[in-house]
Design an enzyme around this catalytic site. Structure first.
Site, short mmCIF file in Angstrom:
data_model
loop_
_atom_site.label_atom_id
_atom_site.label_comp_id
_atom_site.label_asym_id
_atom_site.label_seq_id
_atom_site.Cartn_x
_atom_site.Cartn_y
_atom_site.Cartn_z
N HIS A 36 1.05 -0.90 -0.16
CA HIS A 36 0.19 0.04 0.06
C HIS A 36 0.59 1.28 0.10
CE1 HIS A 36 -2.94 2.48 1.14
NE2 HIS A 36 -2.45 3.38 1.78
N GLU A 37 2.11 0.94 0.76
CA GLU A 37 2.85 2.66 1.14
C GLU A 37 3.00 2.62 -0.12
OE1 GLU A 37 1.89 4.38 3.09
OE2 GLU A 37 0.31 3.14 4.35
N HIS A 89 1.97 5.05 -3.05
CA HIS A 89 2.04 6.05 -2.40
C HIS A 89 3.02 6.23 -3.24
CE1 HIS A 89 -2.15 7.18 -0.31
NE2 HIS A 89 -1.68 6.48 0.11
N HIS A 134 3.44 6.97 -6.70
CA HIS A 134 3.17 8.22 -6.92
C HIS A 134 3.01 9.59 -7.04
CE1 HIS A 134 -1.02 10.78 -5.97
NE2 HIS A 134 -0.02 11.02 -7.05
ZN LIG Z 1 -3.13 4.88 1.94
#
Ligand SMILES: [Zn+2]
Length: 707
Positions: free
Chosen positions: A498-499, A502, A505
């Protein structure tokens, strides 16, 4: 438990990036924040930064930034894009540099002195931010460019930047009368201090006010060898040598709730957890919550909104609190029956064991684990040997490589702020430099709970050249214990993916203007992160990275099947506890001024009764430790994870339907529209450019077994 701070917003609404002229003549040149870092890839000079550097750097940064603003305002030329918008977009370099480091480390590696500095600089930066957003001459110039934007020969992106800044100023009160603006200043200053107070109280409650000390070995029954060893190690650090200590940090708390047979002790630690900040002691957050809620409602009213939720959500894909409420209640109603039937099955297990009691909230994890074993024959601890941290990390790197062609080279010559932090150079498929990634894995006393992704430098554009991003991921994972390496739980594994989403991104962001590069609505932010979680559990991907830490054996198919089969497991609970917290968030922020809450506990109880929450479940976060909304930038926005879950499930379904989860064409479109250029237009517009159609809720309902 997943929190994002990327892109970091240092000063209120203004993403402040660099200016081109960096004068150092009269300054203390030994302060590492005053000049560009003389380090490989210009990463922060952690080996030179001392606490004594922060306050002077903030003061000097504010001084320089104010000078730059004055130069824009005093410019004799008529306002235009270059001399006003672009000059503003590129201003504040020193302030940005010190803010990135200070706020990141105050979250990841704080101490009493850092907290004292935070208190000292908060009023300074808050005032500075207001001095800019409420500067009438600056606003006049921005408004002049805004009014003339369609006739000035600007390109689409320039027009968007102008519109964004104009709206920022409007939302900060630039159009208000002086008296109202002064009220806003006071409120902003008070809110900034209250949010710091909230965070400090929380940290003290976790680290100082609670520990479960066990001195009778029998009370460890049910716990795994690894958890017991870890508890013995914790005991050494708390002055309880020879005993076992469990804390409210998740890697300690959750296994205890899942496996400890001693029901009284489970209750004790869970009460410690859910009463944080609610103990009528020096760290109590109830009054802090009341004050924050009251001030936010007042702020929204001054700015012309019905309530704070309306003010916040106006900027989001969802547009109104009513839309969010309907979205949440629809999903809650789908999930609650599933939860209730799980509860019936868990109660049967407890009854069969001869337990003469009705299940309570502190029993949920324990009996959920038993139900998981009974239904799916999956014991989380069976997975851990295959989830060695380094293997999971390499697995996610491989996924990114297959999707986007990028590579990750470990580098060991970069300064770091604590031991055990890893750094990687990220390269494009053609070998060119893309950015730097920091990974900070394990809990320590000065680290906030949870996991988040942030950065020490955002991707951008300066002097006609691309500025490369420096991304940082911070987690609180199970550390190595004894002679065992760090073996992650399944939740920790998906958290890392998940991280990392990011992080991608941040790494892929493109754009010439700080205001729009990487800038997405709150309810879009979790799409890039959550979509990566989908790959973690795919059998094809598990076989790439899930290898036994001792034998190197690839995870057996039987375990993969169990994991796949159990993917619906407890999803009712997960959805319900999450929506309960989201509703609590909305209820606080839909209060209209004067928003006086008499009793926090009663307010919470009423909010939960209204939606029909069952007493065996409490909201994922209760008011007095709801960091996301009271000191984490997610006020009236906790719903965004679920909103983005609709998008991420729909996006991954696109890959699946194509027959190739690494489909390079779809990946290229995702990178372009949803990661690199997502600041170019509204979130839904960018999403549809990628997807070619509206997102559907069906893939999410299917994934969670709620349809
Ligand atoms: Zn998040």
């Amino acid at each position: 438990m997943k929190r994002v701070l990327f892109p970091i917003i240092a000063l209120g609404m203004f993403a402040i990036a660099g200016c081109n002229n960096n004068k150092t003549a009269d300054m203390d040149t030994s302060n590492p924040f005053f000049t560009a870092y003389n380090t490989p890839f210009q990463v922060p000079a952690f080996d030179q930064i001392e606490n004594a550097h922060y306050v002077p750097a903030f003061e000097e940064g504010i001084r320089q930034h104010s000078e730059e603003i004055a130069a824009i305002v005093d410019n004799a030329e008529a306002p235009n894009f270059e001399n006003t918008i672009l000059a503003f977009d590129k201003s504040g370099k020193v302030l940005t540099r010190v803010s990135y480091v200070f706020y990141n480390l105050n979250g990841a590696n704080t101490n009493d002195e850092m907290q004292e500095i935070a208190r000292k600089i908060s009023p300074l930066t808050s005032k500075h931010s207001d001095d800019i957003s409420l500067n009438p001459k600056l606003f006049e110039r921005i408004k002049a460019v805004y009014d003339n934007r369609m006739e000035a020969g600007l390109d689409d992106q320039q027009i968007r930047v102008v519109e964004k800044y104009y709206k920022d100023f409007e939302r900060q009160g630039a159009n208000l009368a002086t008296e109202e603006q002064n009220k806003l200043r006071d409120i902003n200053g008070e809110l900034a201090m209250l949010q710091i107070q909230f965070g400090e109280n929380q940290l003290a409650e976790v680290n100082k006010n609670f520990k479960l000390v066990i001195d009778n070995e029998a009370d460890l029954a049910g716990l795994s060898e690894g958890d017991i060893v870890a508890a013995a190690e914790t005991a050494k650090t708390t002055g309880d040598d020879g005993k076992w200590v469990f804390t409210l940090a998740k890697p300690s708390l959750i296994p205890f709730l899942q496996y400890a047979e001693n029901r009284e002790l489970r209750e004790k630690i869970y009460r410690g957890y859910f009463m944080r900040g609610n103990n009528d002691n020096a760290n109590d957050n109830k009054q802090v919550v009341k004050d924050i809620v009251r001030l936010r409602a007042e702020k929204a009213q001054i700015l012309g909104f019905d309530n704070y939720a309306a003010y916040v959500i106006d900027e989001n894909m969802a547009k109104t609190p009513e839309n969010v409420n309907k979205f949440l209640i629809d999903l809650f109603d789908a999930a609650l029956p599933v939860t209730k039937s799980d509860l019936v099955e868990m109660q049967k297990i407890a009854d069969a064991e001869g337990g003469n009691f009705n299940l309570q909230s502190w029993d949920w994890w324990y009996y959920a684990e038993k139900l998981r074993k009974e239904k799916y024959d999956l014991d989380e601890n069976e997975l851990r040997p295959y989830l060695k941290l380094e293997n999971v990390r390499d697995g996610m790197f491989s996924v990114a490589n297959k999707l986007y062609g990028i590579t990750f080279d470990k580098v060991t010559n970069l300064p770091i702020y604590e031991k055990d932090i890893e750094t990687f150079e990220v390269k494009e498929a053609d070998g060119s430099h893309l950015g730097i990634l920091y990974l900070d894995y394990f809990p320590r006393a000065g680290k906030s709970g949870g996991a988040w992704c942030t950065g020490f430098q955002s991707a951008g554009w300066e002097n006609g050249k691309k500025v490369d991003p420096i991304v940082s991921i911070v987690t609180n994972f199970t550390p190595p214990a004894g002679d065992k390496p760090a073996l992650l739980s399944w939740d920790e594994t998906t958290t890392l993916f998940h991280e990392f989403g990011h992080g991608l991104h941040g790494l892929f962001t493109e754009g010439k203007y700080s205001r729009t590069a990487g800038e997405v609505p709150r309810d879009f932010v979790e799409l890039p992160s959550q979509v990566m979680e989908n790959w973690a559990g795919e059998p094809e991907v598990l076989r790439m990275y899930a290898k036994h830490y001792q034998t190197g054996e690839v995870i057996p198919d039987v375990l993969i099947d169990k994991l796949t089969n159990s993917s619906h497991f407890n999803q009712g609970f997960t959805t319900v506890e999450y929506i309960a917290a989201s509703i609590l968030d909305l209820d606080y922020h839909e209060l209209e001024a004067p928003a006086e809450v008499n009793d926090i506990n009663a307010f919470e109880a009423e909010a939960m009764a209204k939606i029909g929450l069952i007493p065996e479940i409490i909201p994922r976060y209760r008011s007095t430790y709801f960091s996301h909304i009271f000191d984490g930038g997610y006020a009236a926005g906790y719903y965004v994870y679920l909103w983005a879950a609709v998008l991420d499930s729909d996006a991954f379904d696109y890959f699946k339907q194509s027959g190739d989860i690494f489909n390079p064409e779809i990946a290229a479109k995702f990178r372009k529209y949803c990661l690199a250029e997502n600041g170019n237009d509204d979130g839904m517009v960018q999403y549809k450019k990628f997807r070619g159609q509206d997102p559907s809720m069906q893939p999410l309902l299917k994934k969670r077994g709620l349809n």
